[in-house]
Design a protein around this motif. Structure first.
Motif, PDB file in Angstrom:
ATOM      1  N   ALA A 108     -16.428  41.817  63.516  1.00 46.87           N
ATOM      2  CA  ALA A 108     -15.397  42.066  62.767  1.00 46.87           C
ATOM      3  C   ALA A 108     -14.439  43.130  62.769  1.00 46.87           C
ATOM      4  N   PRO A 109     -12.860  43.302  62.515  1.00 53.49           N
ATOM      5  CA  PRO A 109     -12.574  44.580  62.042  1.00 53.49           C
ATOM      6  C   PRO A 109     -12.592  44.684  60.970  1.00 53.49           C
ATOM      7  N   ALA A 142     -25.037  35.561  53.044  1.00 48.99           N
ATOM      8  CA  ALA A 142     -26.278  34.638  52.661  1.00 48.99           C
ATOM      9  C   ALA A 142     -25.688  33.258  51.916  1.00 48.99           C
ATOM     10  N   SER A 143     -25.048  33.682  50.904  1.00 48.46           N
ATOM     11  CA  SER A 143     -25.062  32.304  50.369  1.00 48.46           C
ATOM     12  C   SER A 143     -23.484  31.120  51.549  1.00 48.46           C
ATOM     13  N   ALA A 144     -22.897  31.640  52.244  1.00 50.33           N
ATOM     14  CA  ALA A 144     -21.634  31.260  52.948  1.00 50.33           C
ATOM     15  C   ALA A 144     -22.289  30.624  54.170  1.00 50.33           C
ATOM     16  N   VAL A 145     -23.865  31.367  54.857  1.00 47.12           N
ATOM     17  CA  VAL A 145     -24.426  30.502  55.608  1.00 47.12           C
ATOM     18  C   VAL A 145     -25.237  29.880  55.423  1.00 47.12           C
ATOM     19  N   ALA A 191     -19.816  31.368  61.219  1.00 49.61           N
ATOM     20  CA  ALA A 191     -18.034  30.704  60.070  1.00 49.61           C
ATOM     21  C   ALA A 191     -18.453  32.318  58.566  1.00 49.61           C
ATOM     22  N   ALA A 192     -20.064  31.889  58.343  1.00 48.02           N
ATOM     23  CA  ALA A 192     -19.892  32.939  57.231  1.00 48.02           C
ATOM     24  C   ALA A 192     -19.755  34.077  57.616  1.00 48.02           C
ATOM     25  N   LYS A 193     -19.585  34.703  58.143  1.00 49.77           N
ATOM     26  CA  LYS A 193     -18.728  36.172  59.153  1.00 49.77           C
ATOM     27  C   LYS A 193     -17.930  35.773  58.862  1.00 49.77           C
ATOM     28  N   ASP A 194     -17.153  35.297  59.546  1.00 48.13           N
ATOM     29  CA  ASP A 194     -15.350  35.028  59.094  1.00 48.13           C
ATOM     30  C   ASP A 194     -14.994  35.019  57.714  1.00 48.13           C
ATOM     31  N   TYR A 195     -15.443  33.929  56.901  1.00 42.79           N
ATOM     32  CA  TYR A 195     -15.059  33.584  55.159  1.00 42.79           C
ATOM     33  C   TYR A 195     -15.586  35.103  54.667  1.00 42.79           C
ATOM     34  N   GLY A 232     -13.066  37.233  55.540  1.00 41.53           N
ATOM     35  CA  GLY A 232     -11.488  38.084  54.528  1.00 41.53           C
ATOM     36  C   GLY A 232     -11.483  38.054  53.123  1.00 41.53           C
ATOM     37  N   ALA A 233     -12.754  37.840  52.850  1.00 44.47           N
ATOM     38  CA  ALA A 233     -13.369  38.033  51.690  1.00 44.47           C
ATOM     39  C   ALA A 233     -13.365  39.039  51.074  1.00 44.47           C
ATOM     40  N   ILE A 234     -13.348  40.141  51.894  1.00 41.27           N
ATOM     41  CA  ILE A 234     -13.679  41.930  52.428  1.00 41.27           C
ATOM     42  C   ILE A 234     -12.373  42.592  52.283  1.00 41.27           C
ATOM     43  N   ALA A 235     -11.123  40.915  53.345  1.00 42.40           N
ATOM     44  CA  ALA A 235     -10.191  42.164  53.242  1.00 42.40           C
ATOM     45  C   ALA A 235      -9.179  42.270  51.892  1.00 42.40           C
TER      46      ALA A 235
END
Length: 263
Positions: A199-200, A215-218, A234-238, A241-244
């Motif tokens: 991811a960027p 971990a919670s998203a996973v 899917a967790a990595k994508d979420y 976005g949360a970091i951005a």
């Protein structure tokens, strides 16, 4: 109304709301599952660090777990801050034989470098908790602490993952966010198949709670029925976005934005 999937977090409280139980429950709400909690410790914590921590008795942890699992049931469990060898062993015992996937975030230190797990608990984490994990999600500092393997380049992630898998989790997700480069690269593997997640890298210092959130998203995605590679993707994508969308709070490191998809 249909009952949403139920996910249980077993972790410590972050009074600043960026990590721990608070981050876990926000993530679960954002991803459409019903979050429940077993509190293991209370911290006095803000954007600058952890000013104090108090662990709960093992009996209190056991009672919370049994209260939720025996009545409501769970489709996935996520573990975070467990504070001591006694609590690690208590939680591992509770999870043994549970018919639900378990995501273990082997929390050792906070984002600010404050210890969140006693050094005496390391062997219990290796031999009791990791063997019951469906997915273990260490960052590079936690990999070094758990296994002695130090990751300097992307190529080292394979060796790190193998070392984590040697302790028994079904899958290892080694998070390479601390490496240099334009991308944040993670490796997910069960020892047979590999999934490289890229991811960027966002130029945002407000990243408090990323490990808890991922971990919670996973766990949330597993509870919804996804397989491990799909859940982690899917967790990595979420979390990307949360970091951005992370924002400043207080005078230190602010949190990621768990509600970024609602904005």
């Amino acid at each position: 109304m249909p009952i949403p999937p139920r996910v249980l977090t077993v972790a410590g409280s972050d009074s600043g709301g960026g990590a721990g139980i608070q981050a876990d429950l926000k993530t679960m709400l954002a991803l459409g599952v019903h979050g429940m909690s077993v509190l293991t410790a209370v911290t006095a914590q803000n954007s600058r660090g952890v000013q104090g921590a108090w662990q709960l008795p093992a009996d209190a942890v056991r009672a919370q777990f049994r209260s939720v699992v025996d009545d409501i049931g769970v489709q996935a469990v996520k573990t975070g801050m467990l504070a001591s060898a006694e609590l690690v062993e208590t939680v591992a015992e509770l999870l043994t034989g549970l018919d639900a996937p378990v995501v273990v975030d082997p929390v050792g230190i906070s984002k600010h470098g404050d210890p969140l797990l006693a050094a005496s608990a390391l062997e219990s984490l290796r031999t009791k908790l990791l063997p019951v994990a469906t997915v273990a999600t260490p960052n590079l500092d936690e990999v070094a602490w758990l296994t002695g393997v130090r990751v300097a380049t992307e190529a080292d992630l394979r060796r790190a993952a193998d070392a984590v898998l040697s302790y028994g989790p079904a899958w290892a997700l080694v998070k390479g966010g601390h490496l240099d480069g334009a991308e944040a690269v993670d490796l997910l593997t069960d020892g047979t198949e590999e999934h490289w997640l890229r991811a960027p890298r966002h130029d945002n210092r407000h990243t408090h709670g990323t490990g808890c959130t991922l971990a919670s998203a996973v766990a949330a995605e597993l509870a919804k029925g996804s397989g491990v590679p799909e859940a982690v993707t899917a967790a990595k994508d979420y979390v990307t976005g949360a970091i951005a969308a992370g924002f400043a709070l207080g005078g230190g490191i602010g949190p990621v934005d768990h509600g970024w998809r609602f904005r």
